[in-house]
Design a protein around this motif. Sequence first.
Motif, short mmCIF file in Angstrom:
data_model
loop_
_atom_site.label_atom_id
_atom_site.label_comp_id
_atom_site.label_asym_id
_atom_site.label_seq_id
_atom_site.Cartn_x
_atom_site.Cartn_y
_atom_site.Cartn_z
N ARG A 24 14.32 4.70 6.70
CA ARG A 24 12.92 4.70 7.15
C ARG A 24 12.87 4.94 8.65
N LEU A 25 12.55 6.13 9.04
CA LEU A 25 12.52 6.50 10.45
C LEU A 25 11.32 5.94 11.19
N ASP A 26 10.42 5.26 10.49
CA ASP A 26 9.28 4.59 11.14
C ASP A 26 9.55 3.11 11.35
N ASP A 27 10.77 2.66 11.07
CA ASP A 27 11.15 1.25 11.17
C ASP A 27 11.72 0.97 12.55
N ILE A 28 10.89 0.43 13.44
CA ILE A 28 11.31 0.20 14.83
C ILE A 28 12.45 -0.82 14.91
N GLY A 29 12.46 -1.79 13.98
CA GLY A 29 13.56 -2.75 13.96
C GLY A 29 14.89 -2.10 13.65
N LEU A 30 14.88 -1.16 12.70
CA LEU A 30 16.09 -0.42 12.35
C LEU A 30 16.57 0.41 13.53
N VAL A 31 15.66 1.08 14.20
CA VAL A 31 16.02 1.91 15.35
C VAL A 31 16.63 1.05 16.46
N LYS A 32 16.02 -0.10 16.72
CA LYS A 32 16.53 -1.00 17.75
C LYS A 32 17.94 -1.49 17.41
N ARG A 33 18.14 -1.95 16.17
CA ARG A 33 19.47 -2.43 15.76
C ARG A 33 20.51 -1.31 15.85
N ALA A 34 20.12 -0.11 15.42
CA ALA A 34 21.06 1.01 15.44
C ALA A 34 21.50 1.36 16.86
N LEU A 35 20.55 1.39 17.81
CA LEU A 35 20.92 1.67 19.20
C LEU A 35 21.80 0.57 19.77
N ARG A 36 21.47 -0.69 19.49
CA ARG A 36 22.30 -1.81 19.98
C ARG A 36 23.72 -1.73 19.41
N ASP A 37 23.80 -1.50 18.09
CA ASP A 37 25.11 -1.43 17.45
C ASP A 37 25.92 -0.24 17.96
N ALA A 38 25.27 0.90 18.18
CA ALA A 38 25.95 2.08 18.69
C ALA A 38 26.53 1.82 20.08
N ALA A 39 25.76 1.18 20.94
CA ALA A 39 26.24 0.85 22.29
C ALA A 39 27.42 -0.12 22.21
N ARG A 40 27.31 -1.10 21.30
CA ARG A 40 28.38 -2.10 21.15
C ARG A 40 29.70 -1.45 20.74
N VAL A 41 29.67 -0.61 19.69
CA VAL A 41 30.92 -0.01 19.23
C VAL A 41 31.49 0.99 20.23
N ALA A 42 30.63 1.57 21.06
CA ALA A 42 31.10 2.49 22.11
C ALA A 42 31.66 1.74 23.31
N ASP A 43 31.53 0.41 23.29
CA ASP A 43 31.95 -0.45 24.41
C ASP A 43 31.15 -0.13 25.68
#
Length: 127
Positions: A24-43
């Motif tokens: 669901r590309l209209d899910d702001i919570g999903l977008v926020k979690r995805a960006l946070r998780d992406a930054a975390r795994v990239a260190d």
Amino acid sequence: MTARPPLPYDGRHVLVDFHGCAARLDDIGLVKRALRDAARVADATILDLNLHHFGDGQGVTGVALLAESHMSIHTWPEHDYAALDLFLCGRRHDIDAALAVLAEAFAPAEIAKRTIARGYGVAALVE
């Protein structure tokens, strides 16, 4: 004055198109979690995370401001499409792991990716 030698390669800038997203590309919570998780795994270090939802059934735009540069996303749920911009400075950061997390979150049927080498003394390399 003596000219300084150019600095070595220092980062990658990846432009990505996700087509046919199952998430669901209209899910702001999903977008926020995805960006946070992406930054975390990239260190990478998040300095700020700013998102905007355009309304019911509409897209989300967001940016993670990083100490190492940025990650951004713009979504069009009506087209099952998302445009991403990932820029990380420094060789120790895993931009491919960040992209894998984002792909898992949004489940695109197709991914188009362009990579540009960034830094002083680096000729533009586009993959």
